[in-house]
Scaffold this motif. Structure first.
Motif, PDB file in Angstrom:
ATOM      1  N   UNK A   1      10.993  37.960  41.531  1.00 32.74           N
ATOM      2  CA  UNK A   1       9.957  37.441  40.638  1.00 32.74           C
ATOM      3  C   UNK A   1      10.283  36.012  40.190  1.00 32.74           C
ATOM      4  N   UNK A   2      11.561  35.788  39.817  1.00 27.89           N
ATOM      5  CA  UNK A   2      11.908  34.468  39.293  1.00 27.89           C
ATOM      6  C   UNK A   2      11.840  33.401  40.385  1.00 27.89           C
ATOM      7  N   UNK A   3      12.085  33.807  41.672  1.00 22.87           N
ATOM      8  CA  UNK A   3      11.980  32.855  42.774  1.00 22.87           C
ATOM      9  C   UNK A   3      10.542  32.397  42.959  1.00 22.87           C
ATOM     10  N   UNK A   4       9.592  33.324  42.843  1.00 21.90           N
ATOM     11  CA  UNK A   4       8.185  32.949  42.957  1.00 21.90           C
ATOM     12  C   UNK A   4       7.778  32.015  41.825  1.00 21.90           C
ATOM     13  N   UNK A   5       8.260  32.344  40.629  1.00 24.82           N
ATOM     14  CA  UNK A   5       7.959  31.479  39.487  1.00 24.82           C
ATOM     15  C   UNK A   5       8.546  30.093  39.700  1.00 24.82           C
ATOM     16  N   UNK A   6       9.790  30.065  40.193  1.00 26.70           N
ATOM     17  CA  UNK A   6      10.441  28.777  40.441  1.00 26.70           C
ATOM     18  C   UNK A   6       9.682  27.974  41.493  1.00 26.70           C
ATOM     19  N   UNK A   7       9.224  28.614  42.568  1.00 27.43           N
ATOM     20  CA  UNK A   7       8.465  27.930  43.605  1.00 27.43           C
ATOM     21  C   UNK A   7       7.169  27.361  43.054  1.00 27.43           C
ATOM     22  N   UNK A   8       6.494  28.122  42.200  1.00 28.70           N
ATOM     23  CA  UNK A   8       5.261  27.621  41.572  1.00 28.70           C
ATOM     24  C   UNK A   8       5.546  26.396  40.718  1.00 28.70           C
ATOM     25  N   UNK A   9       6.673  26.424  39.999  1.00 24.12           N
ATOM     26  CA  UNK A   9       7.034  25.286  39.146  1.00 24.12           C
ATOM     27  C   UNK A   9       7.392  24.061  39.979  1.00 24.12           C
ATOM     28  N   UNK A  10       7.972  24.274  41.140  1.00 26.12           N
ATOM     29  CA  UNK A  10       8.260  23.149  42.037  1.00 26.12           C
ATOM     30  C   UNK A  10       6.956  22.509  42.519  1.00 26.12           C
ATOM     31  N   UNK A  11       5.964  23.336  42.827  1.00 30.00           N
ATOM     32  CA  UNK A  11       4.667  22.812  43.252  1.00 30.00           C
ATOM     33  C   UNK A  11       3.979  22.063  42.112  1.00 30.00           C
ATOM     34  N   UNK A  12       4.142  22.562  40.886  1.00 36.45           N
ATOM     35  CA  UNK A  12       3.610  21.837  39.723  1.00 36.45           C
ATOM     36  C   UNK A  12       4.275  20.474  39.606  1.00 36.45           C
ATOM     37  N   UNK A  13       5.580  20.449  39.822  1.00 34.64           N
ATOM     38  CA  UNK A  13       6.311  19.181  39.762  1.00 34.64           C
ATOM     39  C   UNK A  13       5.801  18.207  40.824  1.00 34.64           C
ATOM     40  N   UNK A  14       5.530  18.711  42.026  1.00 36.51           N
ATOM     41  CA  UNK A  14       5.011  17.863  43.093  1.00 36.51           C
ATOM     42  C   UNK A  14       3.633  17.321  42.736  1.00 36.51           C
ATOM     43  N   UNK A  15       2.802  18.156  42.122  1.00 36.63           N
ATOM     44  CA  UNK A  15       1.461  17.704  41.715  1.00 36.63           C
ATOM     45  C   UNK A  15       1.559  16.531  40.746  1.00 36.63           C
ATOM     46  N   UNK A  16       2.410  16.666  39.747  1.00 36.35           N
ATOM     47  CA  UNK A  16       2.540  15.592  38.765  1.00 36.35           C
ATOM     48  C   UNK A  16       3.193  14.356  39.383  1.00 36.35           C
ATOM     49  N   UNK A  17       4.099  14.568  40.345  1.00 37.64           N
ATOM     50  CA  UNK A  17       4.729  13.418  41.002  1.00 37.64           C
ATOM     51  C   UNK A  17       3.704  12.560  41.725  1.00 37.64           C
ATOM     52  N   UNK A  18       2.677  13.196  42.289  1.00 39.40           N
ATOM     53  CA  UNK A  18       1.665  12.477  43.058  1.00 39.40           C
ATOM     54  C   UNK A  18       0.451  12.090  42.226  1.00 39.40           C
ATOM     55  N   UNK A  19       0.502  12.321  40.921  1.00 46.10           N
ATOM     56  CA  UNK A  19      -0.557  11.863  40.016  1.00 46.10           C
ATOM     57  C   UNK A  19      -0.194  10.471  39.518  1.00 46.10           C
ATOM     58  N   UNK A  20      -1.134   9.524  39.528  1.00 43.65           N
ATOM     59  CA  UNK A  20      -0.801   8.123  39.241  1.00 43.65           C
ATOM     60  C   UNK A  20      -0.710   7.772  37.757  1.00 43.65           C
ATOM     61  N   UNK A  21      -0.161   8.674  36.939  1.00 40.58           N
ATOM     62  CA  UNK A  21      -0.025   8.331  35.524  1.00 40.58           C
ATOM     63  C   UNK A  21       1.038   7.245  35.355  1.00 40.58           C
ATOM     64  N   UNK A  22       1.050   6.648  34.196  1.00 39.09           N
ATOM     65  CA  UNK A  22       1.881   5.469  33.926  1.00 39.09           C
ATOM     66  C   UNK A  22       2.443   5.669  32.533  1.00 39.09           C
ATOM     67  N   UNK A  23       3.704   6.088  32.448  1.00 36.80           N
ATOM     68  CA  UNK A  23       4.283   6.485  31.160  1.00 36.80           C
ATOM     69  C   UNK A  23       4.807   5.298  30.378  1.00 36.80           C
ATOM     70  N   UNK A  24       5.477   4.374  31.064  1.00 40.65           N
ATOM     71  CA  UNK A  24       6.080   3.222  30.378  1.00 40.65           C
ATOM     72  C   UNK A  24       6.209   2.080  31.384  1.00 40.65           C
TER      73      UNK A  24
END
Length: 502
Positions: A1-24
């Protein structure tokens, strides 16, 4: 179960990495803006940190982290016959690089640092579900690189601490290399290792051969770093005979600059408790109580707390300075079984809201706007108002053709006066663009149906909806709720063509 959750969180991280936000602004101007100019020949804008007589930023970590991937990209792209590499491709390449560094090196380091399986799983899930990992760690911050160097330095320190039977030349040499890299990347780096480094002293006594290995690798890396910086800033290759006079030692310049409080005052002074009371809660939110009441006081914990305490001595304090402490502290906490669901709910809510803001909407239109502008013709000047400084390197080499003016938060009337001076006639071939947040109601008087009398005409050219600028908040004059309604309800970034009636 935790591996699936971890994989989903990795995909979330990839989504945000490819979003063109500008923090600072530093995520562009202390990295890609400089190295893209070196690799691709783009005209780039250099901030005072690179142009002062005593420069405080090293080119060494830029080449090591960003330079070789962009160079490989250039070889492949041009080798396939596609011509020059578009800046947008380089931008997303660097974002993908930061994602991979965070995913592979960051998560791997946590796996190495925590031997107990259950505690390791909890730590990995907490770090992987933090919005700091989704956003800050996938952006090109020197703080993000510092986080990875701190984590792997701790891995090596613990290996040397736990095994004093062997010399471990490889671990000793790599630790020395990371030490030099960390200091040249950010002078705050040693603060997070002061307490852990004391643990390897016994090993140096029992295995003294570790010392010459560390000295050789450290001094060699130091020589390479200083040589690269000296050549970059002087414009010529240094010679050994005059090296001691010509050498540019950027970490020392950085330390001298930050030791002068009058310099820090230019960037804002904060009380010594700012990091603990305000900045750290912004980064880990609901995890703060668990640090006090449910945490393991291990090496990771004291490395994070000690580092925060030491860098608190510098009066200028920003939340991103604490990025190395986030995985250390999150890896130290223990989620109590009692009330675990309530706490998990708060944790998820906090990170989803913060991740959406900083990973998608925060200055989200700046990068797409520059990409759009780079594709236009007959643009003479672009004025940016109430936004972060635009990354010039994304203009695809048009910096010589397009004059970029950053008005920041200049009062509206002064901004209009400047536009009246720079705007060309409606019939002119070249034009002037204004980039401004859609929430700037001041412009309604000039762009709405009932416009007030003005010599200039605004014509909407392009708009990006996923943009929120916190610099446009005005709680004092407008009130809290009306301000939030305006900034969030009218979110977006608009590009106007500005011309004069003549």
């Amino acid at each position: 179960m935790w591996r699936r959750l971890y994989l989903c969180l990795v995909l979330v991280r990839l989504y945000f990495a490819l979003s063109p936000s500008y923090i600072h602004p530093d995520e562009h101007f202390q990295g890609p803006e400089i190295i893209a100019g070196e690799v691709f020949g783009y005209p780039s804008y250099k901030t005072w940190e690179f142009t002062s007589s005593q420069p405080i930023r090293s080119i060494f970590p830029f080449w090591l982290i960003y330079g070789w991937p962009l160079t490989v990209l250039k070889w492949i792209w041009e080798g396939l016959g596609y011509g020059p590499v578009p800046p947008s491709i380089a931008f997303y390449t660097l974002r993908l690089l930061m994602f991979l560094l965070s995913f592979i090196l960051g998560d791997w380091a946590i796996h190495e640092l925590i031997p107990a399986i259950n505690q390791r799983r909890t730590a990995i899930i907490l770090v992987a579900s933090s919005y700091v990992t989704w956003t800050f760690q996938t952006h090109t911050f020197s703080n993000s690189i510092e986080t990875l160097v701190v984590l792997w330095s701790l891995v090596l320190i613990i290996r040397l601490r736990d095994n004093i039977q062997d010399t471990q030349a490889s671990a000793s040499g790599v630790l020395a290399f990371l030490g030099v890299l960390g200091v040249f990347n950010r002078i705050t780096f040693p603060a997070f290792l002061v307490i852990p480094l004391a643990q390897i002293v016994p090993g140096l006594y029992y295995k003294p051969l570790r010392i010459p290995v560390m000295l050789f690798v450290g001094l060699f890396t130091l020589a390479v770093a200083i040589t690269m910086d000296t050549e970059y800033y002087s414009g010529r290759r240094p010679h050994l005979r005059g090296f001691h006079n010509d050498a540019v030692i950027t970490p020392w310049n950085n330390l001298v600059y930050n030791a002068d409080e009058s310099n820090l005052a230019k960037h804002g002074l904060h009380p010594f408790w700012q990091h603990f009371v305000a900045n750290l809660p912004q980064l880990i939110g609901p995890a703060i109580p668990l640090l006090f009441f449910s945490s393991t006081k291990n090496t990771l914990f004291w490395s994070g707390v000690g580092g925060i305490a030491i860098i608190s001595a510098f009066r200028h304090q920003e939340p991103r300075f604490l990025l190395p402490a986030v995985p250390l502290l999150l890896s130290s906490i223990k989620v109590p079984r009692r009330g675990a669901r309530w706490w998990a709910g708060l944790w998820v809510l906090f990170n989803v809201l913060a991740g959406t803001l900083f990973g998608v909407y925060h200055q989200g239109g700046a990068v797409p706007s520059q990409t759009w502008i780079s594709q236009q013709h007959n643009i003479e000047s672009v004025v940016w108002w109430k936004t972060y400084s635009p990354p010039r390197w994304l203009l695809d080499g048009k910096n010589h053709e397009v004059t970029t003016t950053d008005l920041m938060g200049m009062p509206g009337q002064h901004m209009i006066a400047q536009l009246e001076e720079s705007a060309a006639c409606e019939s002119a071939a070249n034009g002037t663009l204004l980039v401004a947040p859609s929430s700037a109601t001041f412009l309604d008087a000039f762009t709405g149906d009932a416009t007030q009398h003005s010599e200039i005409v605004f014509t909407r050219q392009w708009q990006y909806s996923r943009h929120i600028g916190l610099d446009d908040l005005d709680f004092g004059d407008d009130g809290v709720w009306p301000t939030l309604q305006r900034v969030i309800g009218r979110r977006g970034l608009t590009i106007w063509r500005v011309s004069r009636q003549c």
